[in-house]
Design a protein around this motif. Structure first.
Motif, PDB file in Angstrom:
ATOM      1  N   LYS A  15       0.429  -4.601 -15.723  1.00  0.00           N
ATOM      2  CA  LYS A  15       0.007  -3.188 -16.157  1.00  0.00           C
ATOM      3  C   LYS A  15       0.366  -2.469 -14.923  1.00  0.00           C
ATOM      4  O   LYS A  15       0.039  -2.892 -13.857  1.00  0.00           O
ATOM      5  N   VAL A  16       1.038  -1.536 -15.075  1.00  0.00           N
ATOM      6  CA  VAL A  16       0.983  -0.486 -13.872  1.00  0.00           C
ATOM      7  C   VAL A  16      -0.324   0.386 -13.852  1.00  0.00           C
ATOM      8  O   VAL A  16      -0.674   0.947 -14.921  1.00  0.00           O
ATOM      9  N   LEU A  17      -0.995   0.322 -12.628  1.00  0.00           N
ATOM     10  CA  LEU A  17      -2.176   0.867 -12.391  1.00  0.00           C
ATOM     11  C   LEU A  17      -1.991   2.355 -11.688  1.00  0.00           C
ATOM     12  O   LEU A  17      -1.210   2.417 -10.740  1.00  0.00           O
ATOM     13  N   GLY A  18      -2.855   3.331 -11.959  1.00  0.00           N
ATOM     14  CA  GLY A  18      -2.492   4.685 -11.153  1.00  0.00           C
ATOM     15  C   GLY A  18      -2.011   5.710 -11.968  1.00  0.00           C
ATOM     16  O   GLY A  18      -1.012   5.258 -13.030  1.00  0.00           O
ATOM     17  N   GLY A  19      -1.551   6.874 -11.775  1.00  0.00           N
ATOM     18  CA  GLY A  19      -1.083   7.943 -12.099  1.00  0.00           C
ATOM     19  C   GLY A  19       0.265   7.838 -11.472  1.00  0.00           C
ATOM     20  O   GLY A  19       1.109   7.758 -12.081  1.00  0.00           O
ATOM     21  N   HIS A  60       5.874  -6.050  -7.430  1.00  0.00           N
ATOM     22  CA  HIS A  60       4.751  -5.288  -7.860  1.00  0.00           C
ATOM     23  C   HIS A  60       3.563  -5.520  -7.173  1.00  0.00           C
ATOM     24  O   HIS A  60       3.005  -6.907  -7.420  1.00  0.00           O
ATOM     25  N   LEU A  61       2.757  -4.729  -6.556  1.00  0.00           N
ATOM     26  CA  LEU A  61       1.482  -5.201  -5.883  1.00  0.00           C
ATOM     27  C   LEU A  61       0.223  -4.330  -6.267  1.00  0.00           C
ATOM     28  O   LEU A  61       0.503  -3.262  -6.842  1.00  0.00           O
ATOM     29  N   TYR A  62      -1.006  -4.655  -6.372  1.00  0.00           N
ATOM     30  CA  TYR A  62      -2.025  -3.949  -6.793  1.00  0.00           C
ATOM     31  C   TYR A  62      -2.681  -3.824  -5.328  1.00  0.00           C
ATOM     32  O   TYR A  62      -2.996  -4.653  -4.539  1.00  0.00           O
ATOM     33  N   VAL A  63      -3.019  -2.525  -5.050  1.00  0.00           N
ATOM     34  CA  VAL A  63      -3.746  -2.264  -3.796  1.00  0.00           C
ATOM     35  C   VAL A  63      -4.858  -1.430  -4.227  1.00  0.00           C
ATOM     36  O   VAL A  63      -4.550  -0.393  -4.778  1.00  0.00           O
TER      37      VAL A  63
END
Length: 139
Positions: A15-19, A60-63
């Motif tokens: 999933k892509v997180l954030g706007g 793709h990273l989650y930060v």
């Protein structure tokens, strides 16, 4: 990298997180991903395999609750390496001191010292080894 997902491993992409999601072209995307894991507690959720030249077209990273995407330059596809200028990636965090210390410990360079700002938060800027400026802001 055992937690990293690959297209061959499963059909569903992370999933892509954030706007607004930054997508950085950096010289050495794989090295940058490893650096961001250390400096920013990033979690890698997807990576395209490297090509014969050691380049990858997508990581793709989650930060800190958002997505950050990286790739190496591919000038042959209209994606050359350009200098990182005109933007700052900002992390709004609850514990500025621990985020600052981790980033500094990993090798980020201070470009603006951490200090109390007119709006009440503490704010500072750091430069990573790939030429990207990061701001850390919070209480």
């Amino acid at each position: 990298m055992s937690e990293t997902h690959n297209v061959a491993d499963e059909e569903e992409m992370p999933k892509v997180l954030g706007g607004v999601v930054p997508y950085l072209i950096v010289d050495g995307a794989s090295k940058a991903a490893e650096f961001y894991k250390q400096a920013l507690a990033a979690k890698e959720v997807f990576r395209q395999p490297e090509d014969e030249n050691g380049r990858t077209m997508h990581i793709h990273l989650y930060v800190h609750g958002g997505s950050l995407m990286l790739c190496d330059p591919y000038p042959e596809y209209g994606q050359p390496l350009r200098g990182h200028a005109g933007y700052t990636l900002t992390l709004n965090v609850n514990d500025v001191d621990s985020w600052w210390a981790r980033a500094m410990g990993a090798g980020m360079e201070v470009t603006q010292p951490l200090e109390r700002m007119f709006w009440g938060d503490r704010y500072g800027q750091l430069l990573d080894p790939f030429g990207v400026i990061w701001a850390i802001v919070g209480k």
